[in-house]
Design an enzyme around this catalytic site. Sequence first.
Site, PDB file in Angstrom:
ATOM      1  N   ASP A  98      11.746  -0.589 -12.942  1.00  0.00           N
ATOM      2  CA  ASP A  98      11.686  -1.993 -12.132  1.00  0.00           C
ATOM      3  C   ASP A  98      13.197  -2.565 -12.034  1.00  0.00           C
ATOM      4  O   ASP A  98      13.386  -3.606 -11.935  1.00  0.00           O
ATOM      5  CB  ASP A  98      11.140  -2.981 -13.137  1.00  0.00           C
ATOM      6  CG  ASP A  98      10.704  -4.115 -12.203  1.00  0.00           C
ATOM      7  OD1 ASP A  98      10.630  -4.153 -11.030  1.00  0.00           O
ATOM      8  OD2 ASP A  98      10.442  -5.286 -12.793  1.00  0.00           O
ATOM      9  N   HIS A 101      12.989 -13.787   6.925  1.00  0.00           N
ATOM     10  CA  HIS A 101      12.425 -14.024   5.668  1.00  0.00           C
ATOM     11  C   HIS A 101      11.563 -12.746   5.289  1.00  0.00           C
ATOM     12  O   HIS A 101      11.401 -11.656   6.095  1.00  0.00           O
ATOM     13  CB  HIS A 101      11.531 -14.990   5.660  1.00  0.00           C
ATOM     14  CG  HIS A 101      10.145 -14.740   6.543  1.00  0.00           C
ATOM     15  ND1 HIS A 101       9.002 -14.188   5.714  1.00  0.00           N
ATOM     16  CD2 HIS A 101       9.517 -15.051   7.682  1.00  0.00           C
ATOM     17  CE1 HIS A 101       8.081 -14.323   6.761  1.00  0.00           C
ATOM     18  NE2 HIS A 101       8.608 -14.752   7.661  1.00  0.00           N
TER      19      HIS A 101
END
Length: 631
Positions: A358, A215
């Site tokens: 971004d 994860h």
Amino acid sequence: MTIRSLPALSPLALSVRVLLMAGSLALGNVATAASTPAAPAGKNVTWEDIANDHLTTQDVLQYGMGTNAQRWSPLAQVNDKNVFKLTPAWSYSFGDEKQRGQESQAIVSDGVVYVTGSYSRVFALDAKTGKRLWTYNHRLPDNIRPCCDVVNRGAAIYGDKIYFGTLDARVIALDKRTGKVVWNKKFGDHSAGYTMTGAPVLIKDKTSGKVLLIHGSSGDEFGVVGQLFARDPDTGEEVWMRPFVEGHMGRLNGKDSTPTGDVKAPSWPDDPTTETGKVEAWSHGGGAPWQSASFDPETNTIIVGAGNPGPWNTWARTSKDGNPHDFDSLYTSGQVGVDPSTGEVKWFYQHTPNDAWDFSGNNELVLFDYKDKNGNVVKATAHADRNGFFYVVDRNNGKLQNAFPFVDNITWASHIDLKTGRPVENPGQRPAKPLPGETKGKPVEVSPPFLGGKNWNPMAYSQDTGLFYIPGNQWKEEYWTEEVNYKKGSAYLGMGFRIKRMYDDHVGTLRAMDPTTGKLVWEHKEHLPLWAGVLATKGNLVFTGTGDGFFKAFDAKTGKELWKFQTGSGIVSPPITWEQDGEQYIGVTVGYGGAVPLWGGDMAELTKPVAQGGSFWVFKIPSWDNKTAQR
């Protein structure tokens, strides 16, 4: 239902206020197990079950519907000839006031659907009837810092446990029968911005023979250093951690291991006035791998996207009077091949060097066999990036094979140089610093905007057509620089923005594209932004959801819309399909929210009429219709 009433957002400030409100709303959550009967014991899920998830039809055990993340099913009982007869089998409401941001892909095992909800919740439901078996409601503190709504994108399953992440930076294992907590591990400071929104995945390390839970962290917009973790799925203990900012130290078996890349981090500027000897941004450099990883068992490689650098402001990551092209901000905004034994980086390909827009590299990495124009086959990854370009990369070594645009009117770069692997930037698309005495720089019109030509919502690949089905958006933004300094728990951007329409009649586009030629085969347009994932099946069907609440099916070859159903709220999740007792089921999570209504500027205004919601819908051909429901 409550109609969404979020106002149009000024850049940055109002977005952050709404996010902090989301944290306070979650305070009343209480960790509970349902009082209803436990789920059937069933069999424990093995690694072999997960490894074959893309081939078998009775279960959906991994995010992406297989370790290859193709979101392709060999099921064809529901097909282009009979999909018009698809009807609801059942639906389940998540209940209470948490009716927003339902981005979860469900998993299915032994007749039980496990689906996560916003605000870090998990529901276990009977797959045939929708009966609730148990619910887990995680108690959240009031100072969580989710950037992009209170979402959760799914759970994982292995053995007798369900795994998922929380908005207060935890990963939790639940007993799959009862929903009771088996273990609970904290991996970061949530008050600083660490969260977990992506679904964890299971992999098996070929070297050690161990199954690992993989994860990542979220939180780039708050100035965290992104980290990828491997854990023992039985105990939750960390095996290794790999940061995705160059020069930061990894861990192996609880001890410092090796830095990521060069310990001197030459891709980030030096600053002799700081404690670290590097610019402030290096200490808060982002790169968070917040989406789910793919896994290639042949090369024994975890493949995952790395998030945007922090802050967004390119000049904060460039030396004074320097050139951004000299400082790539490794290992951000790209895709990373990681050794599952040690957490070492095997290879890295950067989509957007010194990312000023971004264009986080987190979108899914789909593993497939790429046939080039000469007929050569390469074991590759496919990636539709937020920057508007589609990439094909050799998953053995990270070398670029092909790249082409999948959205219209890209302004920041003219193309990707296939020899160097780098973008050829257009002049003037990196917004300039504010002039002396000014608080913001001169705005630049950029496309795609920071929400991307495609965001996290995953595409699908059809093994029959050889096409990728890409849920994208055609939009642009005004974009400008602002002053930026790090403050714990505050947004770390240094940029202002407002997203605008590109076309009057549509924003969202579902496009079928050929990965070899870059050819657009067909296109379907949607008035609202597309934020749902895609499913492709052997029944010559492609499924996705729309912002205004329709669940739709298309002919995979032609793009003709064959069926739709109004679910009552916007769909911002990936659908799945499975087979049970000889019948094909198709399921999708429903409930509008996510980044668009929070950060979307004019797009937030556009989506105001969309009702909030929280439910899971399941469809099938009626059991009594034996003539067209081909088994």
